[in-house]
Design a protein around this motif. Structure first.
Motif, PDB file in Angstrom:
ATOM      1  N   CYS A   1     -25.055  43.657  22.738  1.00 36.15           N
ATOM      2  CA  CYS A   1     -26.366  43.345  22.167  1.00 36.15           C
ATOM      3  C   CYS A   1     -26.606  41.845  22.230  1.00 36.15           C
ATOM      4  N   ASN A   2     -26.098  41.091  21.271  1.00 34.04           N
ATOM      5  CA  ASN A   2     -26.300  39.643  21.261  1.00 34.04           C
ATOM      6  C   ASN A   2     -25.208  38.960  22.086  1.00 34.04           C
ATOM      7  N   VAL A   3     -25.629  38.086  22.994  1.00 37.27           N
ATOM      8  CA  VAL A   3     -24.713  37.488  23.970  1.00 37.27           C
ATOM      9  C   VAL A   3     -25.068  36.024  24.173  1.00 37.27           C
ATOM     10  N   ILE A   4     -24.040  35.167  24.243  1.00 37.56           N
ATOM     11  CA  ILE A   4     -24.200  33.820  24.785  1.00 37.56           C
ATOM     12  C   ILE A   4     -23.515  33.810  26.144  1.00 37.56           C
ATOM     13  N   SER A   5     -24.237  33.391  27.170  1.00 37.36           N
ATOM     14  CA  SER A   5     -23.685  33.395  28.519  1.00 37.36           C
ATOM     15  C   SER A   5     -22.658  32.284  28.677  1.00 37.36           C
TER      16      SER A   5
END
Length: 322
Positions: free
Chosen positions: A183-187
């Motif tokens: 769901c929530n992601v930092i690349s």
């Protein structure tokens, strides 16, 4: 010139990674091209593939992108320390306390935060996280042996700590677990391709890229007719239960960023946008009534691309900050 936000994020990702004697563990892809994201070295990859446990000492400010056992021992009073953990988009992070020797009564602390905090801004934002802000903190001095393992809700987590007595410290083991529906992601990288799927769940999911980027959405399934709406006072997806929005800004928290475009109807094809903000976020809002999916790819925006204007590029708000 990089903004203060970019500098701080980059510092988190590369600070001390190239220190003498440590470059065999983490390395910058090409420092000459101002690429601050970390890659595992080939030596470390071979060590891990051989089944060995990766171990090293932690610094006061540190960044980890691999599993292993990590130890911090204070050599002097350390009052403001943090370790940032990041995995691949489809990974969750588990932090287990193996050994802790700190003086809780004397003002020391050791806290895990479910997500990242930078300059007071959180990722995921409070609007996009299943827990309240207070529930996202796990304080060892309060929980002790009751909760020795903490698992993140997304691919990033961090620990804050203060240790005032030299010789005191802690050891943690970090493991990664698969996440079927990220769901929530930092690349971790300034370029890539990703498909976000929300399977009939009432939740909001954000994909954060800490760079000015060109982002191309190639497939969006929301169960509606075709359409793409740039953000204007008279046109938006307000009142629509399922939609995707593009956000840009100079901080980490998506809820504090500027809305640039709304996409509230399914389409197959290509919608490409150039976003010159320090941080770009693709955010999907889902009512839980249907399966929503969006596929997109992105790469870092270079100076030549900022000079090339196209109809579906969003430049007015963010480009002055580059």
């Amino acid at each position: 010139m990089p903004s203060a936000f970019q500098f701080q994020c980059h510092l988190v990702l590369i600070f001390l990674a190239a220190s003498k004697g440590e470059t065999r563990y983490l390395e910058v892809r090409d420092a000459g091209e101002d690429d601050p994201f970390l890659l595992l070295s080939e030596d470390l990859k071979r060590e891990l593939s051989a089944g060995q446990i990766y171990r090293r000492s932690l610094r006061c400010i540190d960044m980890l992108s691999t599993e292993g056992q990590f130890t911090f021992t204070a050599d002097q009073p350390q009052l403001h320390c943090a370790t940032f953990f990041i995995g691949e988009p489809e990974e969750l992070i588990t932090i287990h306390y193996d050994f802790v020797n700190i003086d809780c009564q004397g003002g020391d602390f050791l806290k895990v935060f479910d997500g990242w905090i930078l300059k007071g801004e959180k990722f995921p934002s409070s609007l996009d996280h299943p827990l309240t802000t207070s529930q996202r903190y796990v304080d060892f001095c309060e929980s002790g042996n009751i909760q020795r393992s903490i698992r993140s809700s997304q691919n990033v987590a961090m620990i804050f700590f203060r240790i005032q007595q030299p010789g005191n410290g802690f050891t943690v083991t970090v493991k990664k677990n698969s996440n079927l529906f990220p769901c929530n992601v930092i690349s971790q990288t300034p370029s890539g391709r990703f498909t976000m799927v929300i399977p009939q769940q009432h939740r909001n999911c954000s994909f954060s890229i800490i760079y000015p980027v060109v982002i191309k959405i190639s497939d969006l399934i929301l169960g509606h007719l075709n359409g793409l709406f740039l953000k204007k006072p008279s046109t938006s997806c307000a009142g629509v239960g399922d939609f995707v929005e593009l956000l840009g800004g100079a901080g980490l928290d998506p809820s504090k960023m500027f809305p640039l475009a709304d996409l509230c109807h399914s389409f197959h094809g290509s919608a490409q946008m150039k976003i010159g903000c320090d941080n770009t976020v693709l955010r999907m809002v889902s009512s839980g009534k249907q399966v929503n999916r969006v596929t997109f790819e992105y790469h870092q925006l270079d100076l030549q691309e900022t000079e090339t204007r196209k109809e579906n590029s969003i430049e007015e708000f963010c480009f002055p900050s580059i």
